[in-house]
Each structure stands twice: as structure tokens, then as C-alpha cells.
Design a protein around this motif. Structure first.
Motif: not given
Length: 301
Positions: A89-95, A133-138, A159-161, A163-170
Motif C-alpha cells: 500500500c505505501e509503495y503503490a501509492g507513490p507510484l 517504487y516498482a522495485k520496492r513493490l517487486l 506510513n501511507c500519509i 509516502y503519499w504526501g511527500f510524493t505529491a509535494y515533490v
């Protein structure tokens, strides 16, 4: 002999167990579950005292110096969720989030039909984010072997907040129509460093996987193997974190984006805390642990 199992919240007796010197904490968890079906084995944390240190599943009655009439306390860790589920969940979200922002959606930027085209650097950054993040998922599906089956469910949201939040910011800043790319030399040098660190991180994860036979929680001293990228084990206890930080620092330099630097700094702080803890545990658990190793930064920390 008989010992009492008490609830850490109120010191009420949950059950009494007849045990042998070889009985383990893992065995006692099964006894507690038999007495209270709300406390499955993954929700239980055993302690010698209410605010004491959590005991290992492998600890035995004999190793804990327990006697007839001794007491052990059980803390309910609350609802649990599988480690792999949390990671997925925490790695698929940023992708998904990064690639969505990469398309410059109206919600973020308004009408961009007359804006400048997405820069080559932004394209490379999107590819790097996808690769990471594809690497992380695999790795979560095919590589990692977890010593614990579950973690508290609250960690999923936390964790999702993060990873997902920082991804949107970046992603918002890197894909912005006004984004200015650094020099070509800086971009491609940083890209090379990013790819090297990603490969190094993957190499360390494979090395750690090979230390633990399937279905076990065996712990061994991690050592370098024939892969030269694992040689970092000669200097630090957690080279996977060292490479992880190197990858995000490289990404930050490549994009020259402040939010990316903040994400790298936040990640480095958290990974340093984890690395120091693991380093201390290694030294405590293994008397022959290499003395020259640091936790995460060679020769320094």
C-alpha cells in the motif's frame, strides 16, 4: 511449574500455564490465545514487567529465570495487518500519485494547454520515481522475508500519509510548468549515481534475503558476498539504508528541488534511527560482530 499471565493494562489474570524449562514465549502466546480469542498471537507482546522490554518469541522459561508462581505481562498491540500488505500500500501509492501529477492534472495546475512542455529532466525524474517504487513493490512480493508476520494497523495510515504526501509535494514542484532544470551534466551525473545506489540497495536486499531460510526468523551476521556492491557491509551495518539515502540525494541534486531534499533529509533521519537501533542489537546479539562497522555512514555514524 505454573506461571501466571497477566493483562498489562490492569494486572488481571488472563490464564495460568503449566510450563517446562524449555517452554518458549511463542508457546505461551498460543496458551493466551486459547484463553482469550481476542488476543491472537500477533497481537501479544510479552514482558517481565508492565513497562519492561518486549520478550522474544525464542526466549525460554529457563533463559528468563522464571520460577513457580512467576508472573508475565501481556500487552495487547491492537489490530494487526500483514507487513507485506502495508508495504504494498505505501509503495503503490507513490507510484500512482507521482505519475498522475506528472500528467499535469487540472486539479493541481489548472489549464496547462499553453504552458511549456515537460522538460527532459522531469521525464527522467518520473522514470526514476517509477523505477524506485516498482522495485520496492517487486522486492516486497519476491525478495523480502519478514521476521514478523504483522504490524499494528495504525502504521498503515501513518506510513501511507508520509509516502503519499511527500510524493505529491515533490511531484508538484518537479512537474510544474515553471520548473527550471539544472545543467545537463548535473542531471546525467546524478542519474548515474541514482541508478548505482538503486542497484546497490537491491543487491543488499538480495544478500539479506539469503541470510534467512524461508519460513524462519533466523538471524546471522550480514556479510558481503561476491557482488562488489555488497562490500559496503565492511563499513556499515545497514548499507541498504546508505544506498537508499544516496539514491534520494542523487534524485534531489538531479532535480535541484527543495521538496526532494526535504524528503531525502526526512528519510535519512528515520533510517539513521533504525540503523543505530539495528547496529546496537547486532553488537549485543553477536559477540564476534565486526568492531570497525558503523551504523549507516562509513567511519562516522
Amino acid at each position: 511449574m505454573e506461571i501466571e499471565i497477566l493483562d498489562a493494562r490492569n494486572s488481571k489474570v488472563i490464564t495460568k500455564c503449566n510450563v517446562q524449562s524449555s517452554t518458549t514465549i511463542k508457546d505461551l502466546k498460543s496458551s493466551v490465545y486459547a484463553a482469550n480469542k481476542k488476543l491472537n498471537v500477533h497481537r501479544q507482546s510479552f514482558k517481565l514487567e508492565v513497562k519492561g522490554k518486549t520478550l522474544k518469541d525464542s526466549d525460554t522459561i529457563e533463559s528468563l529465570n522464571l520460577r513457580n508462581g512467576s508472573k508475565l505481562y501481556v500487552k495487547d498491540l491492537g489490530p494487526q495487518i500483514g507487513w507485506s500488505t502495508v508495504f504494498l500500500c505505501e509503495y503503490a501509492g507513490p507510484l500512482v500519485v507521482y505519475l498522475w501529477v506528472y500528467t499535469r492534472p487540472w486539479l493541481f495546475y489548472g489549464d496547462t494547454s499553453s504552458s511549456a512542455e515537460i522538460s527532459q529532466t522531469a521525464h527522467i525524474a518520473a522514470a526514476c520515481y517509477t523505477l524506485h517504487y516498482a522495485k520496492r513493490l517487486l522486492e516486497t512480493i519476491f525478495v523480502h522475508r519478514f521476521s514478523h508476520a504483522t504490524m499494528p494497523m495504525r502504521n498503515l495510515f501513518k506510513n501511507c500519509i508520509y509516502y503519499w504526501g511527500f510524493t505529491a509535494y515533490v511531484a508538484y514542484h518537479v512537474n510544474h510548468p515553471l520548473f527550471t532544470s539544472p545543467s545537463t551534466a548535473q542531471v546525467y551525473a546524478s542519474l548515474a549515481a541514482f541508478l548505482l545506489c538503486e542497484l546497490g540497495n537491491f543487491s543488499i536486499h538480495i544478500n539479506l534475503r539469503n541470510l534467512r531460510p524461508p519460513g524462519t526468523s533466523v538471524r546471522k551476521i550480514p556479510m558481503s558476498d561476491s557482488n562488489p556492491l555488497t562490500a559496503l557491509f565492511n563499513f556499515v551495518s545497514c548499507p541498504n539504508y546508505t544506498y537508499e539515502f544516496g539514491a534520494w540525494l542523487s534524485f534531489s541534486i538531479m532535480t535541484q528541488c527543495l521538496p526532494a531534499f526535504l524528503f531525502a533529509a526526512a528519510g535519512m533521519y528515520q533510517m539513521t534511527m533504525w540503523a543505530i537501533g539495528k547496529h546496537k542489537n547486532y553488537k549485543k546479539e553477536f559477540k564476534e560482530y565486526p568492531k570497525q562497522r558503523k551504523a549507516i555512514i562509513p567511519f562516522l555514524l
